[in-house]
Design a protein around this motif. Structure first.
Motif, PDB file in Angstrom:
ATOM      1  N   ASP A 161     -11.037   6.231  -3.524  1.00 43.63           N
ATOM      2  CA  ASP A 161     -11.509   6.905  -2.315  1.00 43.63           C
ATOM      3  C   ASP A 161     -12.958   7.373  -2.475  1.00 43.63           C
ATOM      4  O   ASP A 161     -13.768   7.273  -1.551  1.00 43.63           O
ATOM      5  CB  ASP A 161     -10.604   8.091  -1.969  1.00 43.63           C
ATOM      6  N   ARG A 215      -6.298  -0.283   3.596  1.00 42.20           N
ATOM      7  CA  ARG A 215      -7.177   0.874   3.551  1.00 42.20           C
ATOM      8  C   ARG A 215      -8.513   0.569   2.885  1.00 42.20           C
ATOM      9  O   ARG A 215      -9.519   1.215   3.171  1.00 42.20           O
ATOM     10  CB  ARG A 215      -6.487   2.026   2.806  1.00 42.20           C
ATOM     11  N   ASP A 222      -4.323   9.414   1.223  1.00 41.62           N
ATOM     12  CA  ASP A 222      -4.195   8.088   0.609  1.00 41.62           C
ATOM     13  C   ASP A 222      -3.395   8.148  -0.690  1.00 41.62           C
ATOM     14  O   ASP A 222      -2.509   7.315  -0.931  1.00 41.62           O
ATOM     15  CB  ASP A 222      -5.583   7.500   0.323  1.00 41.62           C
ATOM     16  N   THR A 271       0.445   6.424  -0.958  1.00 43.54           N
ATOM     17  CA  THR A 271       0.777   5.335  -1.879  1.00 43.54           C
ATOM     18  C   THR A 271       1.969   5.710  -2.754  1.00 43.54           C
ATOM     19  O   THR A 271       2.844   4.884  -3.022  1.00 43.54           O
ATOM     20  CB  THR A 271      -0.426   4.982  -2.774  1.00 43.54           C
TER      21      THR A 271
END
Length: 418
Positions: free
Chosen positions: A331, A276, A53, A57
């Protein structure tokens, strides 16, 4: 902007970040009672999503900059993309292969990943501090805005304003700072000096000299008075033809495209994080990104640092660093929300920030030390780049803890109240 040395310092921090994430996870699994092999497997598996992730990004940012940017912006995007893919391969594939190879040794029944984090087991009430930190951010932003208007805007280097440039050889033993000072004493404005090479023997050296002065006769006279002759001639008294005119390297087109590229990158980040996580998470991430960029530019206006292509490179680097740091925290919040069903969002956010705090501090210190070393040993262009980067690292670390995540708490509380 495409100089790989500049981007290399940033990738040192990014590569270390992935390794720290993995090792912190392995340490957590060992602390939970798992054997070393199970801990390694679980650690890499749990860290993979976060690393993916965070890097995706940043990669999206790079691709958008390449698509909507121009010239130097495209070069930065290409270098950044290559660095992202290389660091992901090294952290997820190469490092794991090395660890697995070590564990194949029957005599090696364990590996040490440390028994304590850099901050120990302390837990800080970050969420409760959010109103105070909002005020601190607002004050710093206002100081930067005030400095911007009081100083009449940003100080633009000759990358923006244009001037003259030439390569010269100094027959007098000198360094960049001394040559810059003596040329300014001759009346030249906005002088930039960069050493190209040293000559053995008498201490002569070659330099690139740039100035906002547009009269070639004045520039040549100043160079000649200080024992400098054009590198191409070295002994010829006629050197005007080797003093070249440089126009504004970042004109209106480049500036507008750079701003458009950063704006589009923020839009795409919102969409990715929305996919996400949730929409409000994407807005919070971009808010932290804008916070870091505005404060960095404001502080540059405060200390009157010339804005050049090098500084543009540093600001783009900060954009990538900031979003990476924020996604790591997000996250962990998402993971803890699944594992800690009975906790409120504020409690979960606070626990999550504390859990990744050791990783955040280690990564930030590593990247900061790399930039600080560059600031100490370099001069001129690189010192300004590293100074800007150090400001961005501090601000980016601050925003991922005190701005991005607390925004989620306040947004959620307002929605719940309605």
């Amino acid at each position: 902007i495409t100089n790989p040395v500049w981007e290399g310092w940033y990738k040192i921090g990014m590569a270390v970040d992935a390794s720290v994430l993995i090792y912190e996870r392995i340490r957590e699994e060992k602390k939970a009672g798992k054997g070393i092999r199970a801990a390694v497997k679980s650690g890499y598996s749990r860290a993979f999503v976060t690393i993916l992730d965070a890097n995706l990004t940043t990669l999206i940012t790079a691709l958008v900059l390449y698509k909507f940017g121009t010239g130097p912006i495209k070069g930065f995007a290409v270098t950044l993309s290559i660095g992202i893919m290389a660091s992901m391969f090294c952290s997820l594939v190469f490092s794991r292969s090395v660890i697995e190879l070590i564990l194949k040794n029957k005599k090696k029944k364990n590996l040490s990943f440390g028994r304590w984090s850099i901050l120990g087991d302390r837990h800080f009430s970050f969420v409760e501090m959010r109103k105070k930190t909002y005020v601190i951010s607002a004050v710093v932003i206002l100081i930067g805005v005030a400095a911007f208007f009081i100083n009449g805007g940003l100080d633009l280097s000759i990358d923006f304003t244009g001037g003259l440039e030439t390569n010269v050889v100094s027959n007098v033993a000198t360094n960049t700072a001394e040559l810059k000072s003596t040329l300014e004493s001759e009346g030249l404005q906005d002088v930039q000096v960069q050493k190209l090479m040293d000559y053995e023997g008498d201490g002569a050296a070659a330099f690139v000299v740039r100035t906002s002065e547009t009269d070639k006769d004045i520039v040549y006279a100043a160079l000649e008075n200080n024992g400098c002759v054009p590198m191409e001639l070295e002994a010829d008294s006629e050197g005007l033809s080797f003093i070249k005119q440089i126009g504004p390297r970042v004109g209106e087109e480049l500036k507008s495209k750079a701003l458009n590229a950063i704006f589009m990158a923020m839009i795409f980040i919102i969409f990715y994080v929305w996919y996400r996580f949730q929409f409000k998470w994407g807005v919070a991430a971009v808010a932290a990104l804008a916070h870091d960029t505005i404060i960095t530019i404001g502080l540059l206006a405060l200390i009157r640092l010339d804005i050049s292509l090098t500084i543009i490179a540093a600001i783009l680097t900060i954009v990538g660093y900031s979003i990476n740091d924020t996604i790591v925290v997000f996250d962990r919040i998402r993971e803890d929300r699944r594992l800690r069903k009975g906790k409120t969002l504020a409690e979960t956010v606070n626990i999550s920030i504390n859990e990744v705090l050791s990783r955040t501090v280690v990564t930030s210190l590593t990247t900061f030390m790399a930039a600080f070393k560059l600031f100490i040993i370099s001069g001129g262009v690189l010192s300004r780049f590293s100074l800007t980067l150090m400001i961005g690292i501090v601000v980016g670390t601050y925003s991922s803890i005190f701005i991005a995540s607390p925004i989620l708490v306040d947004w959620h509380a307002k929605l719940k109240k309605k």
